[in-house]
Enzyme design. Structure first.
Site: not given
Ligand code: FAD
Ligand code: NAD
Length: 474
Positions: A190, A192-193, A245, A277, A319, A328, A451
Site C-alpha cells: 500500500g 506506506i509499503g 504471509v 497493512v 482518521d 488533508h 510552454h
Molecule cells: P493523527 O495525525 O493520528 O493525530 C491524532 C493525535 O491525537 C495524535 O497526536 C495522538 O497522540 C493524539 N491522541 C489520540 N488519542 C488521544 C487521547 N485520548 N488524548 C490525547 N491525545 C490523543 N497523509 C497524507 O495526506 N499525505 C501523506 O503523505 C501521508 N503520509 C503518511 C505517511 C505515514 C508513514 C503515515 C503513517 C501516515 C501518512 N499519512 C499521510 C496519513 C496521515 O498522517 C493521517 O491521515 C493524519 O495524520 C490523520 O490526522 P488526524 O489528526 O486524524 O490524526
Molecule cells: P494501505 O491500506 O495503503 O495498504 C495496506 C496494504 O496491505 C493493502 O494493499 C492490503 O491489501 C495489504 N494487506 C493487508 N493485510 C495484508 C496481509 N495480511 N498480508 C499482506 N498484505 C496485506 O495501508 P498503509 O500503507 O498501512 O497506510 C495506511 C494509511 O495511511 C493509508 O490508507 C493512507 O491513507 C495513509 N497514508 C497516506 C500516504 C499518502 O497520502 N501519500 C502515505 C502513507 C500513508
C-alpha cells in the site's frame, strides 16, 4: 472544578489542530489536548502526520531520491560523482530537525491563536466533560460546550508479526533505522509499503514486498497501477502479489517469513520487517462509560456527513472516522466542524479529495476511476497523454508516465484525473480545481498552459478526450 471552554479538542494532529485554530480564529475559547511525545521525550503536537507520517517520510524520500539520482540519473546529464555515500545518521538527523521545526510550529500557532494546549491523555465523559491525565501525573477536568474528537489512527498489527521496534516495525521504526538494512521485507504494497520501501531500496536495501491481494494498487486507475508497477520493478523493488504471509519469526537477528502465493509455501529471510497493512482508528481509552458516542464495527467513531456523532455538541474528525486516512481530509473536516460550531456553513467535498503516492514516479488522482464509472453505469470518454512527449519532462530526463482525463460522455464534465509521473503530486491540483468548478475537458483544453511545462500533459490529455491532441496521433 472543571475549566470551561467553548471547544475542547482531543488530538492535535492535522484534523485536531485545524479545528482548534479555526475555532479560535472565530472567537471561541479553545483547549486542545494531545498525549504524544517526540523522540526527545517532550510533548510534540501535530499528530502522526508531523511526527511519524507525512513530513518525516517525505524528508527521507527526498534524501534517498537525491542519493539515487546521483547514482543513476545524473550520469545522463554528464554529471559524475565517484564513491557516493549515504550517512544514515545525518539523513535521519535532518528528518528529526524538520519534525521538531514543524511540531514546535504548531505550539507557536496555538500560542498566536490563543488555543490552550494540554499535554496528556484525554477521555470524554458524559455531558462533554473531558478528563486529562497529564504527563506529570496530575489530572485536570475540562468542560466543553462542544467537544471535537480527533484521536487519529494507529498501525494495524498482525498477530504473527508483533512489533518489537527492532526487527519487526511499523512506520515509526522504518523512519528511524540506524543503518541501511541489507534485506528489508515489507508486508503490504500500500502507500506506506511503497513509500518507505522506496526509501530504503534507493539507499541500497534488497526490498521484497509481500502483498496479499492479487491486484496492485487496486484503488488507483488500472493503467496507472500497471505503469507504476513496471517502473517499480525496473528500480528493483521485488513486489510479490497474492502473497499471504502466515509466519514471521525472529531468529538470530533475522526475520524468517513464510508466505503462500496460491501455488506453494515459500520462505524469505530478511534483516528488518516493515508491517504496513493499514491503520485503525485510535479510539482506545477515548470514551468513558455512558457518553453515548458510538463506534462502528471497524472501531471508527460513527458520524454523519457533518462529522456530528449524534450526541449533542460532540463531533469527530480525521482518521478516527470514516473516509480516506489522509491529512488533508482531516484538515478540511477540522475546519468545517469549527465553522459549523460557530454557526457558519461548513462542508467537505469527498468527491474532490486528491490522493498522492510519493514514489518515483509519483502517483496521483482525483475523482473516479474508469472501473468505478463502469460499475456505476456512468458513460464516459477518456484522453491521455504521455510525459515522454512533453518537452519539459524529457529535458528533465523524467519521461515515465502519463496523464489521463476522464469526462462524462454527454456533458463533457470532468469526472476524474489520473496521473503517474514526475511532480504529479503538484499537477493533480489542476484536476481538483477543475472538478470543484464543475469544469469540462473542453475548459481545460481551452486554457493556455505555459510552454515548456509538465502541465502541458494535462492540456494535451484534455484535448485528447475529443481526439484533438496536437502532440500525438489521436
Ligand atoms: P493523527 O495525525 O493520528 O493525530 C491524532 C493525535 O491525537 C495524535 O497526536 C495522538 O497522540 C493524539 N491522541 C489520540 N488519542 C488521544 C487521547 N485520548 N488524548 C490525547 N491525545 C490523543 N497523509 C497524507 O495526506 N499525505 C501523506 O503523505 C501521508 N503520509 C503518511 C505517511 C505515514 C508513514 C503515515 C503513517 C501516515 C501518512 N499519512 C499521510 C496519513 C496521515 O498522517 C493521517 O491521515 C493524519 O495524520 C490523520 O490526522 P488526524 O489528526 O486524524 O490524526
Ligand atoms: P494501505 O491500506 O495503503 O495498504 C495496506 C496494504 O496491505 C493493502 O494493499 C492490503 O491489501 C495489504 N494487506 C493487508 N493485510 C495484508 C496481509 N495480511 N498480508 C499482506 N498484505 C496485506 O495501508 P498503509 O500503507 O498501512 O497506510 C495506511 C494509511 O495511511 C493509508 O490508507 C493512507 O491513507 C495513509 N497514508 C497516506 C500516504 C499518502 O497520502 N501519500 C502515505 C502513507 C500513508
Amino acid at each position: 472544578m472543571a475549566e470551561n471552554f467553548d471547544v475542547v479538542v482531543i488530538g492535535a494532529g492535522p484534523a485536531g489542530y485545524h479545528a482548534a485554530i479555526r475555532a479560535a480564529q472565530l472567537g471561541l475559547k479553545v483547549a486542545c489536548i494531545d498525549a504524544a511525545l517526540g523522540k526527545d521525550g517532550k510533548p510534540a503536537l501535530g499528530g502522526t502526520c508531523l511526527r511519524v507520517g507525512c513530513i518525516p517520510s517525505k524528508a527521507l524520500l527526498d534524501s534517498s531520491r537525491q542519493f539515487h539520482n546521483l547514482q543513476h540519473l545524473f550520469g545522463e546529464h554528464g554529471i559524475s560523482a565517484k564513491d557516493a555515500k549515504i550517512d544514515v545518521k545525518t539523513m535521519v538527523g535532518r528528518k528529526d530537525k524538520i519534525v521538531k521545526q514543524f511540531t514546535g510550529g504548531i505550539a507557536m500557532l496555538f500560542k498566536a491563536n490563543k488555543v490552550t494546549p494540554f499535554y496528556g491523555f484525554g477521555t470524554l465523559h458524559p455531558n462533554r466533560v473531558v478528563k486529562v491525565k497529564q504527563h506529570d501525573g496530575t489530572e485536570v477536568e475540562l468542560q466543553g460546550k462542544h467537544v471535537i474528537l480527533a484521536a487519529g489512527s494507529d498501525s494495524i498489527e498482525l498477530p504473527f508479526a508483533r512489533f518489537d521496534g527492532k526487527h519487526v516495525v511499523d512506520n515509526v521504526g522504518a523512519l528511524d533505522f540506524e543503518e541501511v538494512p541489507k534485506r528489508l521485507g515489507v508486508i503490504g504494497a500500500g502507500v506506506i509499503g511503497l513509500e518507505l520501501g522506496s526509501v530504503w531500496k534507493r539507499l541500497g536495501s534488497e526490498v521484497t514486498i509481500l502483498e496479499a491481494m492479487p491486484d496492485f494498487l487496486a484503488a488507483a486507475d488500472a493503467e496507472v497501477a500497471r505503469t507504476a508497477l513496471k517502473e517499480f520493478k525496473k528500480q528493483g523493488l521485488d513486489i510479490k502479489l497474492g502473497a499471504k504471509v502466515s509466519k514471521a519469526e525472529v531468529k538470530k537477528n533475522e526475520v524468517h517469513l513464510t508466505y503462500n502465493d496460491g501455488k506453494a509455501d515459500h520462505s524469505l529471510v530478511v534483516d528488518k520487517l516493515l508491517v504496513a497493512v493499514g491503520r485503525k482508528a485510535a479510539s482506545k481509552g477515548l470514551l468513558a462509560e455512558g457518553t453515548g458516542v458510538k463506534l462502528n464495527e471497524r472501531g471508527q467513531i460513527e458520524v454523519d456527513e457533518h462529522c456530528a456523532t449524534g450526541v449533542e455538541g460532540v463531533w469527530a474528525v480525521g482518521d478516527c472516522v470514516r473516509g480516506p486516512m489522509l491529512a488533508h481530509k482531516g484538515f478540511e473536516e477540522g475546519i468545517a466542524v469549527a465553522e459549523l460550531i460557530a454557526g457558519l456553513p461548513g462542508h467537505v467535498n469527498f468527491d474532490t479529495i486528491p490522493w498522492v503516492i510519493y514514489t518515483e514516479p509519483e502517483i496521483a488522482w482525483v475523482g473516479k476511476t474508469e472501473k468505478q464509472l463502469k460499475d456505476e453505469g456512468i458513460p464516459f470518454k477518456t484522453g491521455s497523454f504521455p510525459f515522454a512527449a512533453v518537452g519539459r519532462a524529457v529535458a528533465m530526463a523524467e519521461p515515465a508516465g502519463f496523464v489521463k482525463v476522464i469526462a462524462h460522455e454527454e456533458t463533457d464534465r470532468i469526472l476524474g484525473m489520473h496521473l503517474v509521473g514526475v511532480n504529479v503530486s503538484e499537477l493533480v491540483h489542476e484536476g481538483v480545481l477543475a472538478m470543484e468548478f464543475h469544469g469540462s475537458a473542453e475548459d481545460l483544453a481551452r486554457i493556455c498552459h505555459a510552454h515548456p511545462t509538465l502541465s502541458e500533459a494535462i492540456h494535451d490529455a484534455a484535448m485528447a478526450v475529443d481526439k484533438r491532441a496536437i502532440h500525438k496521433a489521436n
